[in-house]
Scaffold this motif. Structure first.
Motif, PDB file in Angstrom:
ATOM      1  N   LEU B 162       0.799  -1.228   0.000  1.00 17.62           N
ATOM      2  CA  LEU B 162       0.000   0.000   0.000  1.00 17.62           C
ATOM      3  C   LEU B 162       0.829   1.273   0.000  1.00 17.62           C
ATOM      4  O   LEU B 162       0.354   2.327  -0.405  1.00 17.62           O
ATOM      5  CB  LEU B 162      -0.944  -0.011   1.209  1.00 17.62           C
ATOM      6  CG  LEU B 162      -1.987  -1.117   1.151  1.00 17.62           C
ATOM      7  CD1 LEU B 162      -2.668  -1.277   2.493  1.00 17.62           C
ATOM      8  CD2 LEU B 162      -3.011  -0.838   0.064  1.00 17.62           C
ATOM      9  N   SER B 163       2.071   1.193   0.465  1.00 22.08           N
ATOM     10  CA  SER B 163       2.841   2.437   0.516  1.00 22.08           C
ATOM     11  C   SER B 163       3.763   2.584  -0.684  1.00 22.08           C
ATOM     12  O   SER B 163       4.463   3.586  -0.804  1.00 22.08           O
ATOM     13  CB  SER B 163       3.628   2.520   1.826  1.00 22.08           C
ATOM     14  OG  SER B 163       4.216   1.295   2.125  1.00 22.08           O
ATOM     15  N   ASP B 164       3.753   1.607  -1.581  1.00 25.41           N
ATOM     16  CA  ASP B 164       4.510   1.751  -2.824  1.00 25.41           C
ATOM     17  C   ASP B 164       3.590   2.383  -3.871  1.00 25.41           C
ATOM     18  O   ASP B 164       2.544   1.819  -4.199  1.00 25.41           O
ATOM     19  CB  ASP B 164       4.984   0.358  -3.282  1.00 25.41           C
ATOM     20  CG  ASP B 164       5.762   0.410  -4.589  1.00 25.41           C
ATOM     21  OD1 ASP B 164       5.709   1.462  -5.268  1.00 25.41           O
ATOM     22  OD2 ASP B 164       6.408  -0.591  -4.936  1.00 25.41           O
ATOM     23  N   PRO B 165       3.963   3.555  -4.382  1.00 24.01           N
ATOM     24  CA  PRO B 165       3.073   4.235  -5.328  1.00 24.01           C
ATOM     25  C   PRO B 165       2.711   3.375  -6.537  1.00 24.01           C
ATOM     26  O   PRO B 165       1.611   3.481  -7.072  1.00 24.01           O
ATOM     27  CB  PRO B 165       3.894   5.458  -5.785  1.00 24.01           C
ATOM     28  CG  PRO B 165       5.007   5.585  -4.823  1.00 24.01           C
ATOM     29  CD  PRO B 165       5.197   4.286  -4.128  1.00 24.01           C
ATOM     30  N   LYS B 166       3.626   2.510  -6.954  1.00 24.00           N
ATOM     31  CA  LYS B 166       3.347   1.696  -8.143  1.00 24.00           C
ATOM     32  C   LYS B 166       2.362   0.580  -7.815  1.00 24.00           C
ATOM     33  O   LYS B 166       1.649   0.101  -8.674  1.00 24.00           O
ATOM     34  CB  LYS B 166       4.648   1.072  -8.662  1.00 24.00           C
ATOM     35  CG  LYS B 166       5.515   2.052  -9.427  1.00 24.00           C
ATOM     36  CD  LYS B 166       6.445   1.285 -10.363  1.00 24.00           C
ATOM     37  CE  LYS B 166       7.658   2.084 -10.734  1.00 24.00           C
ATOM     38  NZ  LYS B 166       8.697   2.059  -9.685  1.00 24.00           N
ATOM     39  N   MET B 167       2.373   0.144  -6.573  1.00 25.34           N
ATOM     40  CA  MET B 167       1.634  -1.052  -6.194  1.00 25.34           C
ATOM     41  C   MET B 167       0.246  -0.741  -5.628  1.00 25.34           C
ATOM     42  O   MET B 167      -0.664  -1.577  -5.704  1.00 25.34           O
ATOM     43  CB  MET B 167       2.472  -1.783  -5.129  1.00 25.34           C
ATOM     44  CG  MET B 167       2.301  -3.275  -5.088  1.00 25.34           C
ATOM     45  SD  MET B 167       2.464  -4.045  -6.710  1.00 25.34           S
ATOM     46  CE  MET B 167       1.142  -5.234  -6.573  1.00 25.34           C
ATOM     47  N   THR B 248      -5.452   3.380   1.181  1.00 25.63           N
ATOM     48  CA  THR B 248      -4.207   4.071   0.838  1.00 25.63           C
ATOM     49  C   THR B 248      -4.433   5.552   0.600  1.00 25.63           C
ATOM     50  O   THR B 248      -5.515   5.965   0.214  1.00 25.63           O
ATOM     51  CB  THR B 248      -3.568   3.437  -0.419  1.00 25.63           C
ATOM     52  OG1 THR B 248      -2.400   4.167  -0.755  1.00 25.63           O
ATOM     53  CG2 THR B 248      -4.526   3.434  -1.593  1.00 25.63           C
ATOM     54  N   SER B 249      -3.382   6.328   0.826  1.00 26.02           N
ATOM     55  CA  SER B 249      -3.482   7.751   0.499  1.00 26.02           C
ATOM     56  C   SER B 249      -2.514   8.097  -0.620  1.00 26.02           C
ATOM     57  O   SER B 249      -2.193   9.261  -0.833  1.00 26.02           O
ATOM     58  CB  SER B 249      -3.207   8.586   1.749  1.00 26.02           C
ATOM     59  OG  SER B 249      -2.008   8.156   2.344  1.00 26.02           O
ATOM     60  N   GLN B 250      -2.034   7.071  -1.335  1.00 28.45           N
ATOM     61  CA  GLN B 250      -1.117   7.305  -2.453  1.00 28.45           C
ATOM     62  C   GLN B 250      -1.812   8.112  -3.551  1.00 28.45           C
ATOM     63  O   GLN B 250      -2.907   7.753  -3.970  1.00 28.45           O
ATOM     64  CB  GLN B 250      -0.664   5.968  -3.049  1.00 28.45           C
ATOM     65  CG  GLN B 250       0.236   5.160  -2.153  1.00 28.45           C
ATOM     66  CD  GLN B 250       1.562   5.837  -1.912  1.00 28.45           C
ATOM     67  OE1 GLN B 250       2.079   6.546  -2.782  1.00 28.45           O
ATOM     68  NE2 GLN B 250       2.103   5.663  -0.721  1.00 28.45           N
ATOM     69  N   PRO B 251      -1.156   9.175  -4.037  1.00 27.21           N
ATOM     70  CA  PRO B 251      -1.751   9.931  -5.148  1.00 27.21           C
ATOM     71  C   PRO B 251      -1.938   9.061  -6.386  1.00 27.21           C
ATOM     72  O   PRO B 251      -2.832   9.312  -7.191  1.00 27.21           O
ATOM     73  CB  PRO B 251      -0.729  11.030  -5.437  1.00 27.21           C
ATOM     74  CG  PRO B 251       0.203  11.042  -4.275  1.00 27.21           C
ATOM     75  CD  PRO B 251       0.124   9.733  -3.592  1.00 27.21           C
ATOM     76  N   THR B 252      -1.138   8.004  -6.508  1.00 27.36           N
ATOM     77  CA  THR B 252      -1.262   7.142  -7.688  1.00 27.36           C
ATOM     78  C   THR B 252      -2.512   6.270  -7.612  1.00 27.36           C
ATOM     79  O   THR B 252      -2.842   5.591  -8.565  1.00 27.36           O
ATOM     80  CB  THR B 252      -0.057   6.192  -7.797  1.00 27.36           C
ATOM     81  OG1 THR B 252       0.135   5.566  -6.522  1.00 27.36           O
ATOM     82  CG2 THR B 252       1.189   6.939  -8.206  1.00 27.36           C
ATOM     83  N   ALA B 253      -3.166   6.264  -6.449  1.00 32.85           N
ATOM     84  CA  ALA B 253      -4.395   5.477  -6.317  1.00 32.85           C
ATOM     85  C   ALA B 253      -5.570   6.403  -6.036  1.00 32.85           C
ATOM     86  O   ALA B 253      -6.566   5.988  -5.464  1.00 32.85           O
ATOM     87  CB  ALA B 253      -4.244   4.437  -5.210  1.00 32.85           C
ATOM     88  N   GLU B 254      -5.442   7.687  -6.407  1.00 28.68           N
ATOM     89  CA  GLU B 254      -6.515   8.629  -6.124  1.00 28.68           C
ATOM     90  C   GLU B 254      -7.577   8.562  -7.210  1.00 28.68           C
ATOM     91  O   GLU B 254      -7.434   9.158  -8.284  1.00 28.68           O
ATOM     92  CB  GLU B 254      -5.957  10.051  -6.011  1.00 28.68           C
ATOM     93  CG  GLU B 254      -6.948  11.009  -5.410  1.00 28.68           C
ATOM     94  CD  GLU B 254      -6.355  12.398  -5.259  1.00 28.68           C
ATOM     95  OE1 GLU B 254      -5.809  12.693  -4.197  1.00 28.68           O
ATOM     96  OE2 GLU B 254      -6.437  13.179  -6.226  1.00 28.68           O
ATOM     97  N   LEU B 255      -8.641   7.829  -6.932  1.00 29.53           N
ATOM     98  CA  LEU B 255      -9.727   7.676  -7.889  1.00 29.53           C
ATOM     99  C   LEU B 255     -10.523   8.975  -7.959  1.00 29.53           C
ATOM    100  O   LEU B 255     -10.428   9.826  -7.077  1.00 29.53           O
ATOM    101  CB  LEU B 255     -10.638   6.521  -7.475  1.00 29.53           C
ATOM    102  CG  LEU B 255      -9.931   5.181  -7.332  1.00 29.53           C
ATOM    103  CD1 LEU B 255     -10.873   4.145  -6.741  1.00 29.53           C
ATOM    104  CD2 LEU B 255      -9.405   4.713  -8.674  1.00 29.53           C
TER     105      LEU B 255
END
Lengths: 319, 301
Positions: B162-167, B248-255
């Motif tokens: 969850l903390s890896d932006p790619k993952m 997650t709060s990753q920007p890469t997972a921001e729907l």
């Protein structure tokens, strides 16, 4: 399958059965993990390798319901002996239960959130299913001009993303003081479930033969009497199934509750995640809260098993 | 609308004269629901349509200024928002494809005589009935790099889910696949059980191979119901908020729903978020329209 069974087919059948069992175990593993963590002592919740066999404890549930504080030193033997069993399990974890000046045990936020969830889910279910049953009957038995369009309109209100509806509702509720109120959430969940309930109930109503009421009308019943005395009892199973679906939806709902409530009327779904603050969360307590929260839905799923297909497809697929 | 409807049902019995007429009963049963939905669903949308043309901020007392189409123009020129849409599209494709594969696969396995089939099916359906937010939260523990059981079971060491932006997006999709494959499975099972047995018997007599049987008999007959599952899941995945917001709060997972939530309730750009809400709304209604068309098609069969 085929009438002719070859030996390779039977062999494949065995493989398929094993595969199904493996898949079932994988699918249930997360749920099992929640249930088992809810009964673990805190130090066994996050071990590597994971702890599978352990002495189950009730302490996570005691902690779930009470406010606690860390103890600097272990309690004296007298203090320990005088404490009730549910306080001792908290002592064992190096904590004590917080009491007010009069010695009253302080509750955590969980019981009130659970109660809010119950009140809001039950009330909105009764309203949505009640209104939905009447409306479904109307659509099922009478010619309605533009019926398909009206039904699409009703369904589309259910499909709207919660956040989209929540923005204006938040502003309107703020203007009339309905933010963080039970009534506010009940209205939202009723509206959300109403469309679902109309669609599902219409399917059930369509299945009740019109002849039943017609016979009653000939016997001198009014339409209303026929509806209450003939149709409603016939639709009882459908009403129950619809009610359980509506209850589960309202019970599980997160986005509206997150936006519209913060304390007084907060339900369990936004509350449980808010317990995971910074630092190391006590996963046994979270698991206990999750376990209690999931339990009613798990039971209902079992009761509903023959209606799941119908409910999940909005009554479109009946089998 | 409801008030202009005409009825053709007429009872000539004495009772009909005594009680309410069919037209009044129909109106009494239908109009309150329609009104309720208009007041609590449509009216708020009209209200927010108005705000979408202003620079209103709900966090201040400043009056709203009319800015015309400015919000819409800004949003459609905002690469940030476009990337949210791209992330959402990627998420929808991964999670719906995964659910289709797993759900239909398990249904194929289950579609035979299996001891305790009913119980197994019910157990498999459990994940989709549970609260996304609450169960999603627990997946945080399962995904934990140092003591999560997923890494332990798969021997992945301290793999960051969850903390890896790619993952992160894949991890959210994986949880979604876990939750909603049962839905596809449920619909697939209904489709599979409706395939007439004599077709398989005929195929067996003709010595048709399993692949031929699958692609020529099973798949075409199950396709319409699979299509319903896919459209419905597409619509739901497009709206996903709970799961991704909690995990997650990753920007890469921001729907897109999360962007909308942040814009409205964290940045308090009320006017602009109303405009974005409308863009999302139109997309959802388009998918709903396709869905309902398909539902009616399958119903007619």
């Amino acid at each position: 399958m085929a009438a002719v069974r070859t030996s390779s087919e039977i062999g494949f059948n065995r493989v398929a059965i094993v595969a199904v069992l493996v898949v079932t175990i994988i699918f249930l593993a997360p749920i099992y993990w929640i249930a088992s963590t809810a009964f673990k002592p805190r130090n066994l919740a996050t071990t590597i390798p994971p702890t599978i066999v352990f002495q189950p404890e009730i302490s996570p549930f005691v902690k779930l319901f009470t406010k606690r504080s860390q103890m600097r030193s272990p309690p004296s033997p007298e203090e320990y002996a005088a404490a009730p069993w549910w306080e001792r399990v908290v002592f064992d974890g190096g904590e004590k239960i917080v009491r007010d000046g009069k010695g009253q045990v302080q509750w955590s936020g969980y019981p009130s959130r659970f109660l809010n969830s119950l009140i809001i889910a039950i009330t909105s279910t009764v309203l949505a299913v009640g209104m939905g049953t009447f409306t479904a009957y109307g659509f099922s038995r009478f010619k309605v001009k533009g019926e398909a369009d009206l039904l699409f309109f009703i369904l589309s209100t259910r499909m709207l993303p919660p956040v989209v509806v929540a923005i204006p509702m938040f502003l309107m509720y703020r203007a009339v003081g309905l933010n963080d109120s039970h009534v506010g959430l009940i209205i939202l969940y009723t509206a959300f479930n109403l469309s679902f309930s109309v669609w599902l109930m219409k399917g059930f109503m369509d299945e009740i033969p019109k002849e039943y009421e017609e016979a009653a009308l000939v016997d001198g019943y009014t339409r209303m009497e026929a509806f209450f005395k003939i149709v409603l009892p016939e639709a009882a199973t459908g009403i129950a199934a619809t009610a359980v679906f509506c209850f589960i939806t309202a019970w599980n709902e997160y986005a509206f509750a997150l936006i519209m409530t913060n304390r007084r009327a907060q339900t369990a779904p936004p509350f449980i995640p808010s317990q995971v603050g910074s630092g190391l969360p006590d996963w046994t307590v979270i698991a206990a809260g999750t376990f209690l929260f999931l339990l009613p839905v798990a039971i209902f799923t079992f009761l509903l098993r023959n209606h799941l297909l119908r409910g999940m497809s909005f009554g479109a697929i009946r089998k | 609308m409801a008030t202009t409807m005409i009825t053709t049902l007429d009872r000539s019995s004495r009772a009909a004269a005594r009680g309410l007429s069919d037209i009044s009963i129909r109106n009494l049963f239908i109009i309150p629901t329609v009104l309720f939905l208009i007041v609590f669903n449509i009216f708020p949308l009209i209200y927010s349509l108005g705000y979408s043309f202003t620079d209103f901020r709900a966090s201040t007392n400043a009056p709203a200024n009319f800015v015309g189409l400015q919000n819409y123009r800004d949003l459609l020129n905002d690469p940030y928002v476009w990337s949210n849409f791209a992330i959402t599209a990627k998420y929808v494709i991964i999670s719906v494809a995964g659910q289709l594969l797993v759900g239909f696969g398990v249904a194929m396995l289950l579609n035979r005589d299996i001891p305790m089939k009913g119980l197994l099916t019910t157990l498999l359906l459990l994940p989709m009935m549970l609260s996304m937010a609450v169960v999603g939260l627990f997946w945080k523990l399962l995904y934990d790099p140092s003591f999560g059981i997923i890494n332990y079971a798969l021997g992945l060491g301290t793999f960051e889910w969850l903390s890896d932006p790619k993952m992160a997006l894949y991890a959210v999709a994986l949880t979604d696949i876990w939750m909603w494959s049962p839905f596809v499975m449920l619909l697939s099972l209904a489709g599979l059980s409706a395939v007439p047995k004599h077709l398989y018997e005929a195929a067996a007599i003709d010595r048709a191979g399993p692949f031929y049987t699958f692609f020529r008999i099973t798949l075409p007959l199950v396709a319409p119901i699979l299509m319903i599952a896919v459209i419905f899941r597409t619509m739901e995945a497009f709206k996903t908020f709970d799961l991704a917001y909690i995990l997650t709060s990753q920007p890469t997972a921001e729907l897109i729903s999360i962007r909308l939530y942040k814009m409205a309730f964290q940045e308090w750009q009320t006017g602009r978020s109303c405009a974005l809400a409308y863009i999302v709304l139109i997309m959802v209604l388009a998918i709903t329209n396709i869905y309902v068309k398909y539902l009616n098609k399958v119903k007619e069969r």
